[in-house]
Scaffold this motif. Structure first.
Motif, PDB file in Angstrom:
ATOM      1  N   ARG A 191       3.515  11.427   2.797  1.00 52.50           N
ATOM      2  CA  ARG A 191       2.046  11.460   2.808  1.00 52.50           C
ATOM      3  C   ARG A 191       1.515  12.365   1.696  1.00 52.50           C
ATOM      4  O   ARG A 191       0.537  12.035   1.021  1.00 52.50           O
ATOM      5  N   LEU A 230       1.902  10.578  -1.433  1.00 49.99           N
ATOM      6  CA  LEU A 230       0.869   9.542  -1.545  1.00 49.99           C
ATOM      7  C   LEU A 230      -0.445  10.153  -2.003  1.00 49.99           C
ATOM      8  O   LEU A 230      -1.125   9.615  -2.893  1.00 49.99           O
ATOM      9  N   GLN A 283       3.303   4.678   7.904  1.00 45.09           N
ATOM     10  CA  GLN A 283       2.953   4.575   9.325  1.00 45.09           C
ATOM     11  C   GLN A 283       4.137   4.046  10.148  1.00 45.09           C
ATOM     12  O   GLN A 283       4.408   4.533  11.260  1.00 45.09           O
ATOM     13  N   ARG A 288       1.131   2.889   2.555  1.00 48.14           N
ATOM     14  CA  ARG A 288       0.570   3.483   3.775  1.00 48.14           C
ATOM     15  C   ARG A 288       1.168   2.832   5.031  1.00 48.14           C
ATOM     16  O   ARG A 288       1.492   3.509   6.029  1.00 48.14           O
TER      17      ARG A 288
END
Length: 230
Positions: free
Chosen positions: A85, A88, A59, A55
């Motif tokens: 994302r 993920l 970012q 994560r």
């Protein structure tokens, strides 16, 4: 020559791919985890750490997209960010499913183990109970045999005692018969003695009378010869 920003983007993208592959490998390990629960907890701890790092790198990649001067680079990096994302989120879904499947498998395995343990325990208890029953039966049989032997001994002693009493009874009876016989003999002897005593008295009287008669006859004859005139 690539700029410093492009290098950071490539490094970030490579790290994202590395974490993604590591997460997929850990998800597969969770699917294959045979237990126990502690092993599953250890794998979940590792995968949480990988998700956290992933994560952060996504970012970072998103922030790098905002810092791009060229629109095309910014859009390309944003597209890659959105793709990572989604990947993920897909990994998170796969992780949850793998966790549920693994926990269910471990629960079933533990239930089976408990069931088998219970069956084994019941089997052992039945075996122990059977052994105790056999031992108790053997003890009872031995006790009954001992009682039977004691009763046989008592019966034999009773038979011996009865035999002794019977012998003693016969002896007493024979002695009584002898006493009766002796008593009869004594009574007979007494009667004979009394009879002989009476006969002796009678004989004495007869002898006395005979002597008296003899002497009277002698006196009479003498009187006639010596004193004829009387």
């Amino acid at each position: 020559m690539a700029s410093s920003a492009d290098v950071h983007v490539r490094i970030c993208a490579q790290e994202i791919i590395k974490y993604d592959l590591e997460i997929k490998a850990l998800i597969q390990d969770i699917r294959d985890c045979p237990g126990p629960q502690s092993s599953l907890m250890e794998l979940n701890s590792q995968i949480k750490e990988k998700f956290s790092k992933l994560r952060l790198r996504i970012q970072d990649l998103e922030q790098m997209a905002k810092e791009q001067d060229r629109e095309t680079d910014r859009l390309a990096i944003q597209a890659e960010t959105e793709s990572q994302r989604r990947q993920l989120m897909s990994n998170q879904t796969a992780w949850r499913k793998a966790n549920l499947a693994c926990k269910l498998a471990i629960d079933n395995m533990e239930k089976d183990e408990l069931l088998h343990a219970g069956e084994n325990q019941n089997t052992r208890q039945r075996k122990v109970t059977k052994e105790r029953l056999v031992e108790t039966s053997s003890n009872i049989t031995e006790s009954l045999m001992s009682i039977s032997r004691m009763m046989a001994e008592q019966v034999k002693q009773s038979e011996d005692t009865i035999g002794s009493l019977a012998t003693s009874s016969r002896t007493v009876q024979e002695t009584n018969e002898e006493f009766k016989s002796m008593t009869g003999t004594i009574h007979l002897g007494r009667k004979l003695i009394l009879k002989y005593n009476r006969r002796e008295l009678t004989d004495k009287l007869l002898i006395f009378l005979a002597l008296a008669l003899f002497f009277a006859t002698v006196l009479y004859i003498l009187k006639k010869r010596l004193f004829p005139f009387i």
